[in-house]
Design an enzyme around this catalytic site. Structure first.
Site, PDB file in Angstrom:
ATOM      1  N   HIS A 135     -20.867 121.352  -6.233  1.00  0.00           N
ATOM      2  CA  HIS A 135     -19.653 121.103  -5.439  1.00  0.00           C
ATOM      3  C   HIS A 135     -19.620 121.877  -4.122  1.00  0.00           C
ATOM      4  O   HIS A 135     -18.544 122.169  -3.595  1.00  0.00           O
ATOM      5  CB  HIS A 135     -18.397 121.432  -6.271  1.00  0.00           C
ATOM      6  CG  HIS A 135     -17.224 120.550  -5.901  1.00  0.00           C
ATOM      7  ND1 HIS A 135     -15.966 120.728  -6.429  1.00  0.00           N
ATOM      8  CD2 HIS A 135     -17.128 119.498  -5.056  1.00  0.00           C
ATOM      9  CE1 HIS A 135     -15.143 119.834  -5.939  1.00  0.00           C
ATOM     10  NE2 HIS A 135     -15.837 119.067  -5.102  1.00  0.00           N
ATOM     11  N   CYS A 143     -11.564 124.153  -6.410  1.00  0.00           N
ATOM     12  CA  CYS A 143     -12.971 124.345  -6.773  1.00  0.00           C
ATOM     13  C   CYS A 143     -13.861 124.844  -5.637  1.00  0.00           C
ATOM     14  O   CYS A 143     -14.478 125.906  -5.741  1.00  0.00           O
ATOM     15  CB  CYS A 143     -13.553 123.035  -7.300  1.00  0.00           C
ATOM     16  SG  CYS A 143     -12.597 122.253  -8.607  1.00  0.00           S
TER      17      CYS A 143
END
Length: 560
Positions: free
Chosen positions: A127, A66
């Site tokens: 994130h 990610c």
């Protein structure tokens, strides 16, 4: 003057700046969508983007996890150029309250649209960090990266948030036994020290104690993952702790709809990033989607994701914005094979999330529609990248690319429009952390795309997966790199004979390109040191200001 006014009234979209809506799913597999061949789960709204626009079949991320993938997506640059490529075992920004994050010196596509007067919103999973040096500096926050509004997760969704399983035991099944053994040895050592006052025993006890303290600290962190990592922020404010996963998609949709409404009312062009939490575990949907699909809770979550995309697309039509809105759908990386049916489906592709070189971790769905510019129903089999969206957005809004840095994205608009038939990428490089594991080559003539693999994941013997995640550090270096024709061998199952003239010719070209690429990468401060990755407990928020006691709050905007 009258003629000009008439033309403007007849063709307003020619003169107005396009709106941009980006849908990015989390861990969605290449084979999960109907438009990519899935017949077991219904995804009509997502499929409509491909039907009404352009579908890319060889669309690639810059990383199979990610954080680095998303950094490359936002900046148009390989993570190794920005410090967002891992140097060790930890390849994602695990703790939202660490100092790891996307450097503010990077120029995101939101900062590009900002130059053109756009209103920018980011809804969902970020994130990419929060604070850098001190609590409250918000150096890595979305609002410091070109966005005007943020609602969502600074970190990510995790198994622990569902209270069924834990990340640590997924990776280390014997975690509690290991802890008990360490604590037992520590206790016995302390008893021996108490009974016998010898220097040798004392030294041994000190060694055991020093070892057990950090292990105990790690135990405390991972046993309290939800307390330390489960948050929703609205701009800079903590509004929910822990996250209510059921109904989260509906709240994200509502925030996206409100953003579109506000931008439309302000008569400003807008960039909206809808960064969905699905399909990352833990998978939980609103009640109306439970049991809706025939593919378990993964299918339920996928259908909820499709519903969410449909709500945003419907709003675009409602406000009459469809013709002049660029809509893009993709995923940050491939499906997570190691977690089984909750991890998605990568189709015929080899490998998945965290696997360094195989396409299953880096080849993802990619669809773009822009009715006033692109013809519908087009399929592109040429190599393209998530990083190309940086260039596409910059071109669409009329802003030049930054000239003081290497941009790895390419201008794919001519390819999307059909003006050219060959990818602007002659070479593409596939990393695992900061280590290059494979490279692609699209010659300027012919129709083949080649891939040279220099390292393969260290899979469990006899299987196609690793233990929960693959590690870049333990990849197997191939004595003789494997060459694949990715045009005909999507599953990377039939390497070209290493003694053939084709192998010798193509591999030498790719190896030279790898050397040239490595020489182009300038040293940069990495964000993935243990010091930066470690959670700062003094930075941990608590709704009532009494951390770690009773840190509970529900977003007052969504009380139910």
């Amino acid at each position: 003057m009258d003629l000009y006014l008439l033309l403007f009234l007849l063709f307003p979209c020619v003169s107005s700046k396009p709106n941009v809506i980006i849908f990015i799913a989390d861990d969605l597999g290449y084979g999960d969508l109907g438009c990519y061949g899935n017949t077991s789960v219904r995804t009509p709204n997502i499929d409509s983007i491909a039907r009404e626009g352009v579908k890319m079949t060889q669309h690639l991320t810059a990383a199979s996890t990610c954080t680095p993938s998303r950094s490359a997506f936002l900046t148009g640059r390989y993570p190794v150029r920005t410090g967002m490529a891992a140097t060790g075992l930890m390849r994602v920004n695990t703790w939202p309250y660490s100092s790891c994050g996307l450097p503010s010196s990077e120029v995101t596509f939101a900062e590009q649209t900002k130059k053109a007067g756009y209103m920018n919103g980011f809804i969902g999973k970020w994130h990419l960090g929060l604070h850098k040096d001190t609590l409250g500096d918000f150096e890595h926050h979305p609002l410091n990266q070109g966005f005007d509004y943020f609602y969502g997760l600074i970190g990510t969704n995790l198994d622990d948030f569902g209270h069924e399983t834990k990340v640590i035991t997924s990776q280390r099944p014997y975690w509690y036994g290991e802890l008990f053994s360490i604590w037992a040895v520590t206790a016995v050592s302390l008893w021996c020290l108490y009974r016998a006052n010898y220097i040798r025993v004392f030294s041994f006890v000190v060694f055991v104690f020093i070892w057990s303290v950090p292990v105990t600290f790690v135990y405390i962190l991972f046993e309290n993952y939800t307390l330390l990592s489960s948050f929703i922020h609205r701009n800079y404010d903590l509004v929910e702790q822990p996250i209510r996963l059921a109904g989260l998609s509906q709240r994200l949709v509502n925030e996206g709809l409100e953003f579109i409404q506000n931008a439309t009312a302000a008569e400003k062009p807008f960039l909206l990033v809808m960064s969905w939490v699905h399909m990352h575990v833990f998978l939980r949907t609103a009640k109306e989607f439970e049991g809706r699909s025939k593919f378990g809770r993964y299918g339920d979550a996928l259908e909820e994701l499709d519903w969410s995309v449909g709500k945003i697309l419907k709003a675009v039509r409602k406000y009459g914005l469809e013709d002049n809105t660029l809509v893009y759908f993709t995923s940050d990386n491939g499906g997570h094979l190691e977690i089984g049916t909750d991890g998605g489906y990568n189709g015929i592709l080899k490998g998945g999330k965290t696997h360094g070189s195989p396409d299953g971790g880096i080849r993802v769905p990619g669809m773009i529609k822009w009715p006033s510019v692109l013809n519908e129903g087009k399929v592109i089999d040429e190599p393209t990248s998530l990083m190309d969206i940086y260039n596409l957005i910059s071109t669409a809004v009329g802003v030049e690319l930054p000239s003081d840095r290497q941009i790895d994205g390419r201008d794919i608009l001519p390819l999307l429009k059909g003006d050219v038939s060959v990818s602007p990428h002659e070479f593409m490089f596939h990393y695992c952390g900061n280590r290059l594991k494979a490279a692609r080559y699209r010659p300027r003539d012919g129709s083949k795309t080649w891939k040279l693999v220099t390292h393969e994941p260290d899979l469990i013997p006899g299987s196609k997966v690793c233990t929960f995640v693959c590690s870049c550090n333990f990849d197997v270096a191939l004595t003789t790199p494997k060459l694949y024709d990715m045009t005909s061998d999507l599953g990377e199952s039939n390497p070209i004979d290493a003694n053939s003239n084709t192998y010798k010719e193509i591999s030498s070209i790719i190896l030279q390109a790898i050397d040239n690429h490595k020489n182009s990468v300038e040293p940069v401060e990495t964000q993935f040191t243990w010091k930066k990755l470690a959670p700062k407990l003094t930075w941990q928020p608590c709704c009532n200001g009494r951390f770690p006691f009773k840190c509970l709050c529900t977003d007052p905007k969504y009380p139910e």
